[in-house]
Design an enzyme around this catalytic site. Structure first.
Site, mmCIF file in Angstrom:
data_model
loop_
_atom_site.group_PDB
_atom_site.id
_atom_site.type_symbol
_atom_site.label_atom_id
_atom_site.label_comp_id
_atom_site.label_asym_id
_atom_site.label_seq_id
_atom_site.Cartn_x
_atom_site.Cartn_y
_atom_site.Cartn_z
ATOM 1 N N SER A 189 -15.084 13.355 -36.211
ATOM 2 C CA SER A 189 -14.431 14.600 -35.806
ATOM 3 C C SER A 189 -12.926 14.551 -36.028
ATOM 4 O O SER A 189 -12.216 15.478 -35.654
ATOM 5 C CB SER A 189 -14.727 14.870 -34.330
ATOM 6 O OG SER A 189 -14.369 13.747 -33.559
ATOM 7 N N THR A 201 -11.272 16.156 -30.617
ATOM 8 C CA THR A 201 -9.959 15.886 -31.182
ATOM 9 C C THR A 201 -9.359 14.681 -30.482
ATOM 10 O O THR A 201 -9.576 14.514 -29.287
ATOM 11 C CB THR A 201 -9.080 17.130 -30.893
ATOM 12 O OG1 THR A 201 -9.643 18.220 -31.614
ATOM 13 C CG2 THR A 201 -7.641 16.935 -31.260
ATOM 14 N N THR A 239 -7.227 16.303 -35.761
ATOM 15 C CA THR A 239 -8.655 16.633 -35.756
ATOM 16 C C THR A 239 -9.129 17.076 -37.136
ATOM 17 O O THR A 239 -8.314 17.498 -37.972
ATOM 18 C CB THR A 239 -8.912 17.790 -34.759
ATOM 19 O OG1 THR A 239 -10.306 17.958 -34.561
ATOM 20 C CG2 THR A 239 -8.329 19.109 -35.238
ATOM 21 N N ARG A 244 -10.511 27.966 -41.673
ATOM 22 C CA ARG A 244 -10.411 28.089 -40.215
ATOM 23 C C ARG A 244 -9.425 27.042 -39.664
ATOM 24 O O ARG A 244 -9.449 25.879 -40.023
ATOM 25 C CB ARG A 244 -11.789 27.892 -39.583
ATOM 26 C CG ARG A 244 -11.801 27.993 -38.054
ATOM 27 C CD ARG A 244 -11.693 26.647 -37.366
ATOM 28 N NE ARG A 244 -11.811 26.756 -35.912
ATOM 29 C CZ ARG A 244 -11.589 25.751 -35.070
ATOM 30 N NH1 ARG A 244 -11.245 24.570 -35.529
ATOM 31 N NH2 ARG A 244 -11.700 25.914 -33.775
ATOM 32 N N THR A 270 -8.439 19.708 -26.014
ATOM 33 C CA THR A 270 -9.559 19.493 -26.918
ATOM 34 C C THR A 270 -10.642 20.505 -26.573
ATOM 35 O O THR A 270 -10.633 21.084 -25.501
ATOM 36 C CB THR A 270 -10.090 18.046 -26.817
ATOM 37 O OG1 THR A 270 -11.175 17.882 -27.750
ATOM 38 C CG2 THR A 270 -10.590 17.710 -25.428
ATOM 39 N N GLY A 271 -11.546 20.697 -27.511
ATOM 40 C CA GLY A 271 -12.614 21.673 -27.279
ATOM 41 C C GLY A 271 -12.460 22.881 -28.172
ATOM 42 O O GLY A 271 -11.755 22.835 -29.191
ATOM 43 N N HIS A 272 -13.092 23.952 -27.772
ATOM 44 C CA HIS A 272 -13.205 25.159 -28.589
ATOM 45 C C HIS A 272 -11.822 25.807 -28.821
ATOM 46 O O HIS A 272 -11.299 26.522 -27.971
ATOM 47 C CB HIS A 272 -14.141 26.121 -27.867
ATOM 48 C CG HIS A 272 -14.700 27.171 -28.748
ATOM 49 N ND1 HIS A 272 -15.982 27.623 -28.643
ATOM 50 C CD2 HIS A 272 -14.155 27.853 -29.778
ATOM 51 C CE1 HIS A 272 -16.196 28.543 -29.558
ATOM 52 N NE2 HIS A 272 -15.099 28.693 -30.264
ATOM 53 N N GLY A 273 -11.280 25.545 -30.014
ATOM 54 C CA GLY A 273 -9.901 25.911 -30.312
ATOM 55 C C GLY A 273 -9.578 27.383 -30.146
ATOM 56 O O GLY A 273 -8.493 27.748 -29.687
HETATM 57 N N1 ASP Z 1 -9.845 21.732 -30.650
HETATM 58 C C1 ASP Z 1 -10.470 21.395 -31.895
HETATM 59 C C2 ASP Z 1 -10.589 22.626 -32.747
HETATM 60 O O1 ASP Z 1 -10.911 23.678 -32.235
HETATM 61 C C3 ASP Z 1 -11.805 20.756 -31.769
HETATM 62 C C4 ASP Z 1 -12.022 19.847 -30.592
HETATM 63 O O2 ASP Z 1 -11.131 19.351 -29.982
HETATM 64 O O3 ASP Z 1 -13.171 19.598 -30.233
HETATM 65 O O4 ASP Z 1 -10.422 22.532 -33.919
#
Ligand code: ASP
Length: 331
Positions: free
Chosen positions: A85, A187, A205, A215, A238-241
């Site tokens: 990732s 990330t 990331t 994207r 981190t997570g859904h950007g």
């Molecule tokens: N935040 C990152 C993104 O949306 C992905 C992640 O951290 O899981 O690209």
């Protein structure tokens, strides 16, 4: 997790109670003199943060700068082909391109960022070069690649056999369904307070696996994926950007700390706002994960996420390097 929170509240907050008692006051190196400060200290997201922290610690324990430490720390994960990732070996977009996002910020509010960068193993170092050697703060796509190559970064193929195989499997159904906490994103975000009392942060990331071409998520966006204010604290996400960008998440966490919240409460406030925005839009959040980690000038830290499953690594002299499960909102 409850245990962590209780211990944290007892030790972390008690030690740094000067902060809790001084709401609305920015913390400078001067007015912190009376407070017991945990430094150096480094925090990073997810389980790979343990090794990344160790690398950062090599610099921090020699009185090196937080900036050098966070760059070095996240490089470890960028270079690891097993980490799917981030960086080399990261999962590609739906067309098979590995496109990387990264940003870095130091104690003087110097910033640098790259987005949708291909073929360079260490996007964090290109972000630092943007910060230090270009008149701009963000370069994307082909321009970022050209800049990196001019700076001497080698052009490489970042799609490993394992990632390519998985992507070809995915192509059979082409179903885009991010699953919470499963390894299709994650990330490495790292924030550190050095022995001189300075804060810096880095975030890098490969973004959401099988994303649309072009994207860009929160991770390379200063304020969303990362924010540092040397008078207050630092936060990384981190997570859904898309959801983190919507509330400019990391900046929000730092601003909450500026107005007196502990790092823990500040992370909780940001996750709560994200949930509220989901509800306003009547959008399903059951498959979404969001996580924040935060650190203030006293070396107090906190973390919070939307759903169970986010962990982070913390390293300081007294307690060593440990992986902690973050508390979460949806129980
Ligand atoms: N935040 C990152 C993104 O949306 C992905 C992640 O951290 O899981 O690209």
């Amino acid at each position: 997790m409850k245990l962590y929170r209780r211990n944290f509240l007892k030790t972390g907050l008690a030690v740094a109670s000067g902060i809790a008692l001084r709401p609305f006051k920015a913390l400078s190196n001067t007015n912190l003199q009376a407070t017991e400060i945990t430094k150096p200290i480094v925090l990073s997201t997810w389980r790979f943060g343990i090794e990344a922290n160790n690398d950062a610690w090599g610099i921090l324990k020699q009185n090196g700068s937080a900036l050098d430490a966070v760059e070095k720390g996240v490089q470890r994960v960028e270079a690891d082909p097993e980490e799917r990732s981030v960086g080399y070996g990261g999962r590609p977009d739906r067309d098979g391109n590995v496109t990387l996002d990264a940003c870095i910020m130091d104690e003087k509010a110097n910033i640098g960022s790259v987005a949708c960068l291909q073929h360079i193993k260490h996007p964090i170092s290109v972000a630092r070069a943007v910060m230090e050697k270009s008149p701009h703060v963000m370069l994307v796509g082909e321009g970022a690649l050209q800049f990196a190559m001019r700076q001497g970064f080698p052009k490489e193929d970042l799609l490993t056999k394992a990632s390519e195989k998985e992507w070809r499997e995915w192509l059979k159904t082409s179903e885009y369904k991010p699953v919470v906490n499963i390894e299709n994103h994650d990330t490495i975000g790292m924030i550190a307070l050095d022995a001189h009392g300075n804060l810096s942060g880095a975030c890098t990331t490969s973004g959401m696996a099988y994303k649309m071409q072009g994207r860009v998520g929160d991770s390379p966006i200063i304020g969303a994926g990362l924010y540092v204010d040397n008078e207050v604290g630092a936060a990384v996400a981190t997570g859904h950007g898309e959801e983190i960008i919507r509330v400019v998440g990391s900046h929000l966490v730092v601003e909450q700390m500026r107005h007196g919240k502990s790092p823990q409460d500040a992370c909780e406030a940001a996750v709560q706002l994200i949930l509220k925005k989901f509800k306003i839009r009547q959008q399903d959040y059951s498959a979404t994960q969001i996580g924040f980690i935060a650190l203030n000038k006293a070396g107090e830290f906190g973390a919070y996420c939307l759903q169970k499953g986010f962990n982070f690594a913390v390293l300081d002299e007294k307690k060593g390097n440990r992986l902690i499960d973050a508390d979460y909102l949806i129980k």
